[in-house]
Design an enzyme around this catalytic site. Sequence first.
Site, PDB file in Angstrom:
ATOM      1  N   ALA A 440       0.582  -1.075   0.230  1.00 48.08           N
ATOM      2  CA  ALA A 440       0.181   0.204  -0.150  1.00 48.08           C
ATOM      3  C   ALA A 440       0.682   1.246   0.241  1.00 48.08           C
ATOM      4  O   ALA A 440       1.593   1.638   0.629  1.00 48.08           O
ATOM      5  CB  ALA A 440      -0.735  -0.124   1.495  1.00 48.08           C
ATOM      6  N   CYS A 441       0.291   2.122  -0.742  1.00 46.12           N
ATOM      7  CA  CYS A 441       0.666   3.361  -1.060  1.00 46.12           C
ATOM      8  C   CYS A 441      -0.226   4.467  -0.960  1.00 46.12           C
ATOM      9  O   CYS A 441      -1.388   4.320  -1.264  1.00 46.12           O
ATOM     10  CB  CYS A 441       1.894   3.980  -2.299  1.00 46.12           C
ATOM     11  SG  CYS A 441       1.345   4.062  -3.440  1.00 46.12           S
ATOM     12  N   ASP A 442       0.344   5.925  -1.077  1.00 43.38           N
ATOM     13  CA  ASP A 442      -0.898   6.787  -1.207  1.00 43.38           C
ATOM     14  C   ASP A 442      -1.734   6.668  -2.446  1.00 43.38           C
ATOM     15  O   ASP A 442      -2.880   6.849  -2.371  1.00 43.38           O
ATOM     16  CB  ASP A 442       0.288   7.869  -0.984  1.00 43.38           C
ATOM     17  CG  ASP A 442      -0.032   9.070  -0.095  1.00 43.38           C
ATOM     18  OD1 ASP A 442      -0.565   8.545   0.665  1.00 43.38           O
ATOM     19  OD2 ASP A 442       1.037   9.806  -0.007  1.00 43.38           O
TER      20      ASP A 442
END
Length: 528
Positions: A440-442
């Site tokens: 998960a990232c932005d």
Amino acid sequence: MTTTSTPKKPGGARVGVQRFGTFLSGMVMPNIAAFIAWGLITAFFIATGWFPNGILGGFGNADLIGWQGAATALAQADDGTTFPQYVGLVGPMITYLLPLLIANTGGRMIYGERGGVVASIATMGVIVGSAIPMFIGAMIMGPLAAWLMKQVDRIWDGKIKAGFEMLVNNFSAGILGALLAIGGFFGIAPIVTALSSFLEGIVDWLVANSLLPIASIFIEPGKILFLNNAINHGVLTPLGVQQSEETGKSILFLLEANPGPGLGILLAFCFFGIGLAKASAPGAVIIQFFGGIHEIYFPYVLMKPMLVLAAIGGGMAGVATNVAFNTGLRAPASPGSIIAVLIQTAPDSYFGVILSVIVAAAVSFGISAIILRASRKRDLENENAGDLSAAVAATEAAKGKKSSVLGNLSAGSAAAGADVVDEGVVTTLERGPIRNIVFACDAGMGSSAMGASVLRNKIKKAGIDEITVTNKAIANLADDVDLVITQRELTERAKEKTPSAVHMSVDNFMNSPKYDEVVELLRGEGAH
């Protein structure tokens, strides 16, 4: 699983702008494919395109009357005769599809599917209420409508009698959506239209007075400080799309996407850099120029802040060249790869666009070479000069999160020993077997996708089956996964979304030694 202590939450105006830019990116980036599709259809089929087609491009004349099944509207010539004007794909896509996609994505970010539906309904009023593409209107109305729906649902949460939930939910969303569509038609649409006209007037004035290159003074330093998303997705893209609809191209798409300034800086390090900076620069050139990941050159600039002058000089030279040759792109080039830029280049702009990249790279290379040569002796005497570790850390601090791409720059120093920052060690799993792993990232696209690919390959080589490895934006996480892998600064946000999952913090999505530990744990589970 053990992690380090939670870092202090950053504050200040810069971080606020970063978060706002991240939110705008979250609405636009997932829909870039639609922008590209629209750009390709425009490039191929409009009257001045590569293969003009009246039905698909949305233009018509008396010679096209034989076509059947196409949506048409009668247009009148100067002599009073009428002929079919085909609606085509270009106009409806930019008028309806793209703004509605942005609104739906923004609504989902706030309130899931329900928020996306209400956001789309409400945005339709903004679209119909204006004569220009309503990208800014969609960015405003989409999240606003979803937030209002969320507040309305709270009023009778838990108070609806059994059997009436669907009735209340559907009618409340329909009624609120209808009211917001009407409000958007009479309220938001005129305001956004006036705002867009004002901003377009400023751009036109800058172009008319040959002052557009001045924008690079703000854009190039903004890129290095990760403040460009708010400008790019909030102003340049909406205005650029509007200009492209009117003239077939827009120079605004090139203000931030031109890979020339970064290319020149990296090439200067290839010839005049020292240490790890010089050794890593050739690889960075490929990632930046062909991959379109501009953040790869930011640490080089932060390592020598004077190089921001090279970025500004290169940016101004590139913009000036595009202004001189009246060039532009048909649609946004994302990522800012030379490949994406050339695909979206208008047919009459190839020479100017290519020349702008070359000129921008040459100017930034020249300025960078002077700066690097002037400080070379001092750098050679400084044993820490050329070490990118501190510069990478400064870049990630400015960005507000870790970057898998930047992590590769310090891989040379990490290869000789441990990672630069201790990433914690996976010790135990306080839940069932791991079957579903999410990076998960932005935005849920670039760095997390690369990290997921690395771990997926490791798992495949280990001969482990039935393990799903995917990547998502943190905003889209659901509490139905087994293991969530994030960059350290994002772990707390991920925990809020998936409290029952095991969480793993890494500093480098591409080279983390924790992946080998995960593979060993998965092997151990398979043995049981």
